[in-house]
Write an enzyme that holds these catalytic residues in place. Structure first.
Site, PDB file in Angstrom:
ATOM      1  CB  CYS A   2      -0.965  -0.035   1.319  1.00  0.00           C
ATOM      2  SG  CYS A   2      -2.053  -1.513   1.280  1.00  0.00           S
ATOM      3  N   GLY A  28      -0.109   0.246  -5.113  1.00  0.00           N
ATOM      4  CA  GLY A  28      -1.495  -0.427  -4.940  1.00  0.00           C
ATOM      5  C   GLY A  28      -2.588   0.183  -5.810  1.00  0.00           C
ATOM      6  CG  ASN A 102       2.929   0.339   3.317  1.00  0.00           C
ATOM      7  OD1 ASN A 102       3.955   0.810   3.126  1.00  0.00           O
ATOM      8  ND2 ASN A 102       2.358  -0.894   2.751  1.00  0.00           N
ATOM      9  N   GLY A 103       1.406  -1.766   5.406  1.00  0.00           N
ATOM     10  CA  GLY A 103       2.063  -2.805   6.306  1.00  0.00           C
ATOM     11  C   GLY A 103       1.145  -3.993   6.727  1.00  0.00           C
ATOM     12  CE1 TYR A 244       7.414  -5.924  -9.242  1.00  0.00           C
ATOM     13  CE2 TYR A 244       6.387  -5.807  -7.381  1.00  0.00           C
ATOM     14  CZ  TYR A 244       6.312  -5.869  -8.663  1.00  0.00           C
ATOM     15  OH  TYR A 244       4.906  -5.783  -9.282  1.00  0.00           O
TER      16      TYR A 244
HETATM   17  P1  AMP Z   1       5.544 -14.971 -10.919  1.00  0.00           P
HETATM   18  O1  AMP Z   1       6.777 -15.511 -10.836  1.00  0.00           O
HETATM   19  O2  AMP Z   1       4.844 -15.309 -11.954  1.00  0.00           O
HETATM   20  O3  AMP Z   1       4.685 -15.115  -9.528  1.00  0.00           O
HETATM   21  O4  AMP Z   1       5.641 -13.373 -11.308  1.00  0.00           O
HETATM   22  C1  AMP Z   1       7.159 -12.740 -10.815  1.00  0.00           C
HETATM   23  C2  AMP Z   1       6.853 -11.293 -11.501  1.00  0.00           C
HETATM   24  O5  AMP Z   1       6.016 -10.713 -10.343  1.00  0.00           O
HETATM   25  C3  AMP Z   1       8.328 -10.751 -11.022  1.00  0.00           C
HETATM   26  O6  AMP Z   1       8.714 -10.337 -12.572  1.00  0.00           O
HETATM   27  C4  AMP Z   1       8.089  -9.610 -10.304  1.00  0.00           C
HETATM   28  O7  AMP Z   1       8.396  -8.241 -11.127  1.00  0.00           O
HETATM   29  C5  AMP Z   1       6.915  -9.336 -10.010  1.00  0.00           C
HETATM   30  N1  AMP Z   1       6.510  -9.618  -8.509  1.00  0.00           N
HETATM   31  C6  AMP Z   1       7.267 -10.302  -7.656  1.00  0.00           C
HETATM   32  N2  AMP Z   1       6.690 -10.030  -6.518  1.00  0.00           N
HETATM   33  C7  AMP Z   1       5.608  -9.398  -6.624  1.00  0.00           C
HETATM   34  C8  AMP Z   1       4.618  -8.993  -5.501  1.00  0.00           C
HETATM   35  N3  AMP Z   1       4.522  -9.126  -4.369  1.00  0.00           N
HETATM   36  N4  AMP Z   1       3.427  -8.330  -6.060  1.00  0.00           N
HETATM   37  C9  AMP Z   1       3.572  -8.013  -7.366  1.00  0.00           C
HETATM   38  N5  AMP Z   1       4.288  -8.387  -8.274  1.00  0.00           N
HETATM   39  C10 AMP Z   1       5.331  -8.991  -7.852  1.00  0.00           C
END
Ligand code: AMP
Length: 462
Positions: A2, A28, A102-103, A244
């Site tokens: 968030c 978000g 957030n958290g 990320y």
């Molecule tokens: P997947 O391995 O298909 O679950 O997706 C991994 C991709 O999602 C990676 O390219 C990251 O950039 C992105 N990603 C990693 N962690 C998250 C997260 N918690 N929420 C949203 N996207 C994420």
């Protein structure tokens, strides 16, 4: 997952909050809300969807007052329902208060049961409401004392922004899991602002003043800002923010996200070199690390994958059906560039592994001769209890698997992950400033009282 924002003492408080939330939209995309405070009367607008869709000129006109707080949300606890959209507002003992969080609190379910047994009625399924209930139950009169009492009961990750009749209050948990920064508008108003990330300040022309310290309760009112500290705990800022989640133009706890990602890519190239013709980032999440990889390896950086910007971040959609669509909706390969080439694909992380496999196939179908995958973080093999939406261990492709088996699962010719030490070096970990890297190492700084699965599963059915 968030974003929060708050502003104290500006005639256009809601408008600036809207802009701040726009800059934090990456944190978000499911829902957003703003609560303004007009001399003690709270006005709120909360809705599902993106900030720019919800907050039209007409909607913003319904939010008068010189103090405002805002929130963008992706569900980590509480289910995907409009009644759970923040900021939450409450009245108790003649006081109006609103909060954005957030958290994730690790003991929310235990506290909720305890409060319910005492007769508390909850209006939402959000863990944030527990904080308000605990404040309302404090025997003390001053809001800051009530907050101290409530914080004494909760554990986990929280960056909170409150407004009361005459105050803006920003709070960061004692470990400092999630970011929170203090700034000040450059304009004559000199209004104080707090936000999840510094990128929100750039848009509204505010100067960064400092990070809100872990364990700090920062109270801003007509007398200016002052701080109350709760007992400190070891610093555990979330390393996944750097990997990320945060925007690369933000600086978090003194470390530039951009520089950290470049360093991750450089380190990755040293740890897992590849014999290849080009380095191709997965846009946008792998772009900065791929630049670091290309720089260190001397291999040409090429945009072999093109992103359609009119879809959200795939993973962030809560419905499985949409996520599985995601990659094709979002990315396309450039066959002219890739045909016959040995390609290194760089991304920030592999979670379930579905995205990586689809990308490898996409690049191979475009004619690439070899596809080598390099990931600028270690294998994610544990869920996050502190606010990043990682799935249960069973859904994580790295859980209990060797790197060779993961490479086979994603159909790559080779796979290399950045080591935990390489990541720590990239984010400039020092003995006095350790990060939380539980999702990579299994070292959880705050253990939930009860074992948890994916917490929202219990809650979504309401
Ligand atoms: P997947 O391995 O298909 O679950 O997706 C991994 C991709 O999602 C990676 O390219 C990251 O950039 C992105 N990603 C990693 N962690 C998250 C997260 N918690 N929420 C949203 N996207 C994420």
């Amino acid at each position: 997952m968030c974003g929060v924002f708050g502003i104290f003492d500006h005639p256009e408080a809601a408008n600036l909050t809207y802009l701040g939330l726009h800059a934090l939209q990456h944190r978000g995309q499911e829902s957003a809300g703003v609560v303004s405070n007009d001399g003690g009367t709270l006005h709120g607008v909360r809705a599902m969807g993106h900030v720019r869709k919800i907050f039209t000129r007409e909607v913003l006109a319904q939010l008068p007052g010189r103090i405002a707080i805002g929130h963008v949300r992706y569900t980590t606890a509480g289910g995907s329902l409009v009644k759970n959209v923040q900021p939450l507002s409450a009245q108790y003992r003649g006081r109006s208060i609103a909060v954005a969080h957030n958290g994730n609190l690790v003991d929310e379910d235990v506290l909720r049961e305890e409060l319910e047994a005492q007769g508390a009625i909850f209006a939402t399924m959000s863990d944030t409401e527990v904080v308000l209930q605990l404040m309302a139950r404090s025997g003390r009169a001053a809001v800051v004392d009530q907050l101290i009492d409530a914080l004494g009961r909760i554990r986990g990750a929280y960056s909170l922004v409150f407004t009361t009749e005459d105050k803006l209050i920003a709070v960061r948990d004692p470990h400092g899991f999630r970011p929170l920064v203090l700034g000040r508008l450059r304009s004559e108003s000199g209004a104080w602002v707090v936000a999840s990330e510094t990128c929100a300040f750039d848009l509204i022309e505010a100067d960064f003043v400092r990070d809100v310290a872990p364990g700090e309760i920062l109270v801003i009112d007509a007398a200016g800002p002052r701080s109350v500290m709760v007992p400190p705990a070891p610093r555990r800022f979330c390393v996944f923010e750097h990997v990320y989640f945060a925007r690369p133009d933000s600086v978090l706890d003194g470390v530039s996200v951009y520089e950290a990602r470049i360093a991750m890519g450089e380190q990755l190239a040293s740890e897992h070199p590849a014999d290849a013709d080009m380095v191709v980032p997965v846009p946008d999440s792998g772009v900065v690390a791929a630049m670091g990889f290309a720089r260190r390896s001397g291999i040409a950086f090429e945009l072999g994958l093109i992103r359609n910007h009119y879809v959200g971040r795939t993973f962030i959609e809560p419905m499985d059906s949409i996520r599985h669509f995601g990659v094709r909706l979002k990315l396309n390969a450039v066959p002219k560039l890739l045909a016959g080439k040995r390609v290194v694909i760089v991304d920030d992380s592999i979670v379930r592994g579905t995205t990586a496999r689809k990308i490898v196939r996409l690049v191979r179908n475009a004619g690439a001769r070899e596809v080598h995958v390099r990931i600028s973080s270690p294998p994610v093999d544990g869920p996050c209890h502190y606010g990043i939406d990682t799935p249960t261990r069973a859904e994580l492709v790295a859980s209990g698997q060797t790197v060779g088996a993961i490479a086979a699962a994603i159909e790559a010719d080779s796979l290399g992950y950045l080591s935990p030490d390489g990541l720590r070096a990239a984010v400039r970990q020092t003995p006095g400033f350790s990060y939380c890297d539980a999702c990579f190492t299994g070292e959880y700084p705050v253990q939930p009282t009860r074992p948890v699965g994916r917490r929202q599963l219990r809650l979504v059915e309401v």
